[in-house]
Design a protein around this motif. Structure first.
Motif, mmCIF file in Angstrom:
data_model
loop_
_atom_site.group_PDB
_atom_site.id
_atom_site.type_symbol
_atom_site.label_atom_id
_atom_site.label_comp_id
_atom_site.label_asym_id
_atom_site.label_seq_id
_atom_site.Cartn_x
_atom_site.Cartn_y
_atom_site.Cartn_z
ATOM 1 N N THR A 489 0.872 -1.292 0.046
ATOM 2 C CA THR A 489 0.021 -0.099 -0.034
ATOM 3 C C THR A 489 0.847 1.433 0.215
ATOM 4 O O THR A 489 0.631 2.137 -0.717
ATOM 5 N N ASN A 490 2.068 1.429 0.827
ATOM 6 C CA ASN A 490 2.880 2.399 0.966
ATOM 7 C C ASN A 490 4.450 1.723 0.844
ATOM 8 O O ASN A 490 4.649 0.878 1.357
ATOM 9 N N VAL A 491 4.915 2.505 -0.351
ATOM 10 C CA VAL A 491 6.417 2.151 -0.615
ATOM 11 C C VAL A 491 7.225 3.426 0.070
ATOM 12 O O VAL A 491 6.952 4.347 -0.714
ATOM 13 N N ASN A 520 -0.255 2.342 -3.528
ATOM 14 C CA ASN A 520 -1.030 3.504 -3.371
ATOM 15 C C ASN A 520 -0.590 4.820 -3.114
ATOM 16 O O ASN A 520 -0.678 5.868 -3.631
ATOM 17 N N VAL A 521 0.772 4.772 -2.426
ATOM 18 C CA VAL A 521 1.370 6.072 -2.033
ATOM 19 C C VAL A 521 2.973 5.800 -2.219
ATOM 20 O O VAL A 521 3.368 4.605 -1.743
ATOM 21 N N PRO A 584 -8.570 1.718 3.800
ATOM 22 C CA PRO A 584 -9.166 0.990 4.712
ATOM 23 C C PRO A 584 -8.689 -0.759 4.528
ATOM 24 O O PRO A 584 -8.329 -0.805 3.141
ATOM 25 N N GLN A 585 -8.440 -1.413 5.391
ATOM 26 C CA GLN A 585 -7.875 -2.865 5.205
ATOM 27 C C GLN A 585 -9.029 -3.807 5.418
ATOM 28 O O GLN A 585 -9.635 -3.822 6.257
ATOM 29 N N LYS A 586 -9.360 -4.566 4.189
ATOM 30 C CA LYS A 586 -10.295 -5.607 4.416
ATOM 31 C C LYS A 586 -10.025 -6.618 5.470
ATOM 32 O O LYS A 586 -11.099 -7.079 6.179
ATOM 33 N N GLU A 594 -7.358 2.042 9.302
ATOM 34 C CA GLU A 594 -7.562 2.826 8.048
ATOM 35 C C GLU A 594 -6.093 3.131 7.499
ATOM 36 O O GLU A 594 -6.013 4.125 6.485
ATOM 37 N N VAL A 595 -4.859 2.544 7.977
ATOM 38 C CA VAL A 595 -3.595 2.605 7.237
ATOM 39 C C VAL A 595 -3.220 1.446 7.208
ATOM 40 O O VAL A 595 -3.299 0.499 7.529
ATOM 41 N N GLY A 596 -2.721 1.461 5.493
ATOM 42 C CA GLY A 596 -2.162 0.104 4.984
ATOM 43 C C GLY A 596 -1.085 -0.206 5.400
ATOM 44 O O GLY A 596 -0.357 0.376 6.249
#
Length: 669
Positions: A489-491, A520-521, A584-586, A594-596
């Motif tokens: 999600t975040n790199v 994503n970011v 959001p994480q399933k 709410e943080v990946g």
């Protein structure tokens, strides 16, 4: 966005602060009476070869050295040169480095010399204290002058001292202040008891006797006697370095009591020597130490135990100071990164395993090699004169920066510089008596610093960067491309260069070319160490997107670089402000998360063979990269031990590249 979390570390004048100052600041200078007069008398040929004028002159030199260097230079002047409450040569450098890049040179020389000479402190103080056991009849009857038992006891104490560093010293540290207060009181009382028998030694406060001794035929060492006198003030630089622990008000308020106790003890030793110098029984004592011999036999054991405890506390202060000094040098990019552990609740208390191991090995080797405190004293003090000279140079620039008239700054520099130069010259003889050990260590540390700083300069001059804005659209397309598997999600990329319009080519290459990293970011994080010690700030530039976040962390040189913790906070701040979409994480252990997830990318560089550098520049870069491989990993340094970290190797291309072109060989058919 900037969050200013600076903390004022100026300590107010309090009774507790005064006690802490005694426990932390004065350990080195407070154990000097153990060996200063012993060294002065011993190097002049012992009691048989000292006259009354020699003893009075020696104490006069000690008094005026403590007055001019310790009191005037450090307590009155240097303590004003604090960087948000922090002192020491590196803090002083950060205050004045805008005056010129060349000021890094005295800072490096002074820091290396301070670290090097400090390794002798535990060896000298503990050995001298343990040698006092010979004054106890029971011990002397059993072991006599057998130095082996002294060496063994000293090695055991030093081993225990360095072994407990990993656990922190919070608990015992609280007792250091009261113990050292009792120690200084003990020094004063012991001195007063003997001093009271011969009030004529008060003549030593007259500088005439100090000058007379330097010119007297009774002084067999001539100017070189100052090499031993200087041992009385070696702790002055440590006093300045420990400023941040207690504040200048507590140091200035406690120093008069400390100085009075020290001078009383030196006067007491002088009075005792004058009283017994013709006593046949006293003249027969081998390795005579006036500090212990002037004590009544009934309290000799108490005195030895007290001296040993004081020596351990002084050594502890030295070890803690070394950790702080190395930590500052690392964060100022003067030394490679080393693993730093914070065992206590206070961030100011740290433990650096590599430094601790080095100090223990060197201290132990010094004890084994030199064996007696007499031999160690002959090696002690040379490097610290260099540090004092370097501090004087930096103080001149500080005074000029603060608006002092040039003639005042130059006069102060000339005054202290001349005195310290004389002490340096008088200490040169120590080089051949063991001072080469400290000089060798200082040169080794200075060499590493030079390689590191030179390598930084080479890389900064020729770093290969590209405009990040040229790749925003490609990053957007990659983020939205369902055909590319999502990495994370975040790199997060840890960038070596300060955040701005440009970014390292190797980072863009890693995202787009090496193996496309869909996320994503995309985070680009750089840490800049500030000139202020406790800064905790950051700025963010999202380049008008919601998927690129450039973070510039501003951390003081005393602040741990726990990047993972800081990034988590910044994520929440940006989401709260609506600048960053929620993630959001399933599937999650935490409902409503709410943080990946995050993946930190650390790029490992190898010097490319096609890079064209001057011979020396190439060797410097190769040495720097070789040292870098053998120090702590970026993962540990940035506090990412429990995060997902990926290392990627890329060629480090600096400056021009060598052009090569193949020529096709024609094959005749």
């Amino acid at each position: 966005m900037v969050e200013n979390s600076k903390v004022s570390h100026h300590q107010k004048l309090t009774a507790a602060g005064l006690l802490v100052a005694m426990g932390v600041v004065y350990g080195d200078i407070g154990t000097s009476p153990l060996y200063v007069m012993k060294a002065i008398v011993g190097d002049n040929g012992g009691l048989r070869n000292v006259s009354e004028s020699f003893i009075i002159g020696a104490v006069s030199l000690i008094f005026w050295t403590l007055t001019i260097l310790t009191t005037v230079k450090y307590v009155v002047i240097a303590l004003n040169a604090d960087n948000h409450g922090e002192g020491g040569i590196f803090s002083l450098f950060t205050l004045v480095r805008r005056k010129g890049k060349y000021l890094i040179i005295p800072a490096m020389i002074g820091g290396a010399a301070l670290l090097a000479d400090g390794v002798l402190t535990p060896a000298v103080t503990v050995t001298t204290a343990i040698e006092g056991l010979r004054g106890i009849p029971v011990f002397f009857d059993r072991f006599g002058n057998n130095q082996n038992i002294i060496v063994i006891i000293t090695l055991v104490i030093i081993l225990i001292l360095f072994s407990v560093q990993r656990f922190g010293t919070d608990a015992v540290g609280k007792a250091f202040g009261p113990i050292m207060f009792a120690w200084f009181t003990f020094l004063g009382v012991m001195g007063l008891i003997n001093f009271g028998q011969d009030w004529t030694v008060l003549r030593a406060l007259n500088p005439y006797y100090a000058i007379h001794l330097l010119l007297s035929p009774d002084n067999k060492l001539g100017i070189f006697v100052l090499g031993n006198v200087f041992l009385a003030t070696t702790g002055a630089e440590a006093l300045y370095s420990d400023l941040g622990h207690v504040g200048k008000h507590n140091i200035r308020a406690s120093w008069p009591y400390i100085k009075v106790c020290l001078i009383l003890n030196y006067l007491g030793q002088a009075a005792w020597i004058l009283n017994v110098k013709n006593d046949p029984a006293t003249l027969e004592i081998q390795n005579l130490n006036p500090f212990f011999q002037m004590m009544p036999n009934s309290i000799m054991l108490i005195g030895v135990v007290f001296a040993t405890v004081a020596a351990v506390i002084a050594s502890q202060a030295l070890i803690s100071g070394s950790f702080t000094l190395v930590s500052e040098a690392i964060k100022l990019k003067l030394l490679p990164r080393l693993k730093i552990i914070y065992p206590g609740a206070n961030i100011g208390q740290m433990y650096i395993p590599a430094v601790n191991m080095m100090l223990w090995i060197v201290c132990s080797l010094i004890v084994i090699t030199f064996r007696t405190s007499t031999h160690m004293e002959a090696a002690y003090g040379l490097s610290i004169t260099v540090t004092m000279l370097m501090t004087t140079i930096l103080l001149m620039f500080y005074l000029l920066q603060k608006g002092a008239p040039k003639w005042v700054a130059y006069l102060i520099t000339l005054f202290f510089g001349s005195i310290e130069s004389i002490f340096f010259v008088s200490s040169i003889a120590k080089f051949f008596h063991g001072g080469y050990v400290a000089v060798g260590i200082a040169l080794l540390i200075l060499t590493v610093m030079t390689i590191w700083e030179w390598g930084n300069i080479i890389k900064e001059k020729t770093s290969d960067t590209v405009p990040l804005k040229h790749y925003v659209e490609q990053l957007r397309m990659l983020k939205d491309d369902p055909t590319v598997p999502k990495s994370q999600t975040n790199v997060v990329f840890m960038t070596p260069d300060k955040i701005g319009d440009e970014i390292g080519r190797q980072i863009i290459y890693s995202i787009l070319d090496k193996q496309p990293k869909r996320a994503n970011v995309y985070w680009f994080v750089n840490v800049e160490v500030t000139d202020e010690p406790f800064t905790k700030e950051y700025t963010v530039d999202m380049m008008d997107t919601d998927f690129i976040v450039q973070v510039q962390l501003y951390l003081g040189f005393h602040v741990a670089q726990e990047v993972n913790v800081y990034i988590r906070q910044i994520v929440h701040d940006l989401m709260k402000e609506g600048r960053l979409p929620k993630q959001p994480q399933k599937y999650s252990l935490t409902p409503g998360r709410e943080v990946g997830d995050f993946q930190f990318i650390i790029i490992s560089e190898e010097l490319s063979k096609v890079t064209e550098l001057k011979k020396w520049d190439r060797q410097i870069m190769q040495l720097k990269l070789a040292i870098k491989k053998r120090t702590t990993s970026p993962e540990n340094w940035f506090g990412l031990e429990y995060s997902e970290v990926k290392y990627e190797s890329v060629p480090l291309i600096i400056g021009d590249t060598r052009k090569t072109r193949l020529r096709e060989r024609k094959v005749l058919s």
